[in-house]
Design an enzyme around this catalytic site. Structure first.
Site: not given
Ligand code: 4NP
Length: 165
Positions: A12, A15, A17-19, A131
């Site tokens: 994701c 890395n 939250c989702r993955s 997200d």
């Molecule tokens: P993820 O969520 O892709 O599900 O881990 C996010 C975590 C952090 C960010 C974006 C999405 N960020 O921009 O820091």
């Protein structure tokens, strides 16, 4: 299920939250099916913001609540590692359409990994794992967990069927 070890990488944007949830749920699903020994599973980011950080506390809380063990830290997909990842893994799963665009852009020509949207295997047809990072609560993390449970099951059933052919 073939006895040869299969390798899956969950991707994701950050890395955190989702993955990690998808990775933890997939690992738990194969462990519960007694086929954990036949899988190598990891997760990684598209971007480098959170390399070395643990997952978001809401992701960890959600996994704890559902008794999904998790002890990985965010690993970046860097240029040199991307090439190796695309040739190391059999399956690389993205969570949304932007992940898929990024993966397709980075995949070296003719590389081994199949690039798949995890949500394509959702029995309820919800294609996108949204997200939840900027949400003010943890509901999106719970939803990501529920989608991951369905997608892991759906993908493993798909694989079993395609191997039986
Ligand atoms: P993820 O969520 O892709 O599900 O881990 C996010 C975590 C952090 C960010 C974006 C999405 N960020 O921009 O820091």
């Amino acid at each position: 299920m073939s006895k040869e070890k299969k390798k899956a990488l969950f991707i994701c944007l950050g890395n955190i939250c989702r993955s990690p949830i998808a990775e933890g749920v997939f690992q738990k699903t194969v462990n519960d099916m007694n086929i954990g020994d036949y899988w190598e599973i990891d997760s990684a980011a598209i971007g480098s913001w959170h390399v070395g950080n643990p997952p978001d506390w809401r992701a960890l809380d959600t996994m704890k609540k559902h008794r999904v063990p998790y002890n990985n830290t965010a690993r970046q997909v860097m240029e040199v590692i991307v090439t190796e990842d695309f040739n190391h893994y059999d399956f690389i799963f993205g969570m949304d359409d932007q992940n898929m665009k990024d993966l397709n852009k980075r995949a070296p020509k003719g590389s081994r990994a199949k690039l798949l949207l995890f949500g394509e295997f959702d029995s309820q047809g919800e294609r996108i794992i949204r997200d939840p990072y900027y949400d003010s609560d943890a509901k999106g993390f719970e939803k990501c967990y529920e989608q991951s449970v369905r997608c892991a099951k759906g993908f493993l059933e798909y694989l079993q069927k395609s191997e039986a052919k």
